[in-house]
Enzyme design. Structure first.
Site, PDB file in Angstrom:
ATOM      1  CG  HIS A 292      25.273 -26.766  10.856  1.00 21.98           C
ATOM      2  ND1 HIS A 292      25.252 -26.524   9.876  1.00 21.98           N
ATOM      3  CD2 HIS A 292      26.499 -27.538  11.011  1.00 21.98           C
ATOM      4  CE1 HIS A 292      25.937 -27.209   8.767  1.00 21.98           C
ATOM      5  NE2 HIS A 292      26.779 -28.217   9.574  1.00 21.98           N
TER       6      HIS A 292
ATOM      7  CB  CYS B 274      22.346 -27.608   5.603  1.00 17.47           C
ATOM      8  SG  CYS B 274      22.395 -28.604   7.454  1.00 17.47           S
TER       9      CYS B 274
ATOM     10  CB  CYS C 297      20.101 -26.907  10.050  1.00 15.66           C
ATOM     11  SG  CYS C 297      21.894 -27.029  10.683  1.00 15.66           S
TER      12      CYS C 297
ATOM     13  CD  GLU D 245      21.362 -23.321  11.024  1.00 18.18           C
ATOM     14  OE1 GLU D 245      22.538 -22.863  11.342  1.00 18.18           O
ATOM     15  OE2 GLU D 245      20.959 -23.635   9.836  1.00 18.18           O
TER      16      GLU D 245
END
Length: 495
Positions: free
Chosen positions: A191, A244, A305, A193
């Site tokens: 992901h 998320c 995340c 980030e």
């Protein structure tokens, strides 16, 4: 067959139908983007012209009475014509492939859109604008990363008012359970980030190394027990869509219900081959994950995340290994564009842990929440949340882009003979740990060899104690169970 496997089969089938006279670099660009040629060409067309492409079809009567088609599109005054095909869709694909050849050959000339930096632009809008400007600049030297920016994140360094981007990543998928390895070479969570933070780590390692050779030029200075940031230095995170987990799922809960009170703050995790996140408090998730269990088909669990950002605001972004040398470093601000709601995001990354009291030198960072746009539109979400089969990363220390295949967490390339080669990402555990060993060697820090990655992390006792305390506190507050990876993931030996 799973939905994802079906999509991969469909993609491979489509690639097999590509015209033989299409250059390899065009085919490779389509493959790495994970998109069909028509979608990819349309996106690049919009980047170049600001308009949507208009495809025209012409009939070609055949001697046997059948009908065939040619598709044509105009790009910057140039007529692009595909091959003759028996179906309109095939003709459009052929035309798109020819168009991609033109676009990619001229990418360095047309690819960078004009980013307007207006005087009234806010600080957080500047983060967004500089992120996309940097991404499109990188596209000039690596056209293969085009189309990866659906989910994008970046980290900025601010020194006495001067802003500089130091890490940038894209992606919204992770390692498949059937691709796991126990040697630290595969990236698990791709992901954007998460990878942006790992790019930040590369930068921090380089600055620690710089301190050992030329201290005045490093961002660090000597503190009481470890290196600390010089005054006036801060780090800022930008993400183009809400992370998320809590920052995203809270929007879907009905206010005032028991679900709203109980679940909107609880830990959530991502599951391999799945979309979205799952509540992490159920009893069936109390058992630790095992390496052989995942290999046998159990779905690997990775914290959301939102939860990882919460952890970073308690324990710092530097992680356990760098904590051997530096004091905790925290994001001063987190800015989100699409799907952002300041209250939701603040709860996700700060408020849930605001009452936790970690041991020194750690603290719960009251991070500033930034908004880059007012409206929270569902239309933007569908585009931003679309999964891609590849992820890219860049950081200031390394200076170049790297493309990672998210399904196995590895870098795929070709050698001079055209044979496929697979190498570990520079962001993987193994490569990060080897950077640590380099620092230990230069600083003449004693290390008891052989040493495992697990032992290297455990050696940072203050960090380990703070992390254990935080995970225990989360469970005591009924916020859920922090999902840990199997021990085998960290038992590899570092050279």
């Amino acid at each position: 067959m799973s939905v994802e496997e079906g999509m991969e089969v469909e993609l491979k089938s489509e690639k097999m139908d590509l015209d033989d006279n299409i250059p390899d670099f065009v085919k490779e660009t389509v493959e790495r983007s994970g998109k069909n040629p028509m979608s990819l060409f349309s996106e690049l067309y919009v980047h170049m012209t600001g308009n949507t492409p208009v495809f025209d079809f012409y009939n070609r009567n055949q001697p046997n009475g059948s009908m065939k088609f040619i598709c044509v599109v105009i790009l910057n005054g140039e007529r692009i014509e595909g091959n003759v095909k028996s179906k309109k869709k095939e003709a459009k694909v052929s035309c798109s492939l020819k168009g991609l050849e033109v676009v990619l050959k001229h990418v360095s000339e047309y690819v960078v859109p004009a980013v307007k930096f207006e005087e009234k632009t806010t600080f957080f809008e500047m983060l967004r604008e500089h992120t996309y400007a940097k991404f499109y600049e990188l596209c000039k030297n690596n056209a293969l990363i085009y189309g990866f920016e659906k989910v994008i994140a970046s980290v900025f360094l601010k020194i006495n008012g001067n802003l500089q981007i130091i890490a940038l990543s894209t992606g919204n998928k992770g390692l498949r359970g059937d691709k796991i390895v126990n040697d630290g070479t595969a990236l698990i969570d791709c992901h954007a980030e998460i990878l942006a933070r790992r790019g930040l780590l590369r930068f921090l390692y380089s600055e620690v190394l710089k301190f050992s050779t030329e201290p005045p030029n490093s961002i660090f200075t000597k503190g009481k027990n470890a290196l600390v940031l010089k005054p006036g230095i801060s780090f800022h995170l930008f993400i183009n869509t809400a992370p998320c987990g809590v920052a995203r799922i809270d929007k879907k809960l009905k206010p005032g219900t028991s679900d709203d009170l109980q679940n909107s703050s609880r830990l959530r995790f991502k599951i391999d081959k799945g979309m979205g996140t799952v509540l992490g408090g159920a009893s069936e998730f109390e058992a630790p994950q095992t390496f052989d269990g995942i290999m046998m088909g159990e779905r690997m669990r990775t914290m959301s995340c939102s939860d990882k950002l919460l952890r970073a605001n308690v324990l710092g972004v530097q992680g356990a290994i760098l904590s051997h040398f530096i004091d905790p470093i925290y994001y001063s601000s987190i800015a989100v564009a699409e799907l952002n709601n300041a209250d939701r995001l603040r709860k996700a990354v700060y408020s849930r842990a605001a009452t936790f009291k970690p041991p020194a030198p750690f603290h719960v960072q009251d991070v500033e929440i930034g908004e880059c746009q007012v409206e929270d539109t569902e239309q933007s979400t569908s585009a931003a949340a679309r999964s891609t089969i590849s992820s890219m990363n860049w950081n200031l220390a390394d200076g170049n882009t790297e493309v990672v295949r998210t399904s196995d967490g590895m870098v795929h390339d070709k050698d001079m003979s055209g044979a496929d080669i697979t190498t570990p990402s520079r962001l993987c555990k193994k490569n990060m740990a080897e950077l640590m060993i380099t620092i230990c060697t230069l600083t003449k820090t004693s290390v008891d060899y052989p040493i495992s990655y697990e032992e290297l992390k455990a050696g940072s006792q203050e960090y380990a104690a703070a992390k254990k305390s935080f995970i225990t506190w989360l469970r005591q507050k009924d916020l859920g169970i922090w999902q840990r990876k199997p021990r085998e993931f960290q038992m590899f030996t570092i050279n």
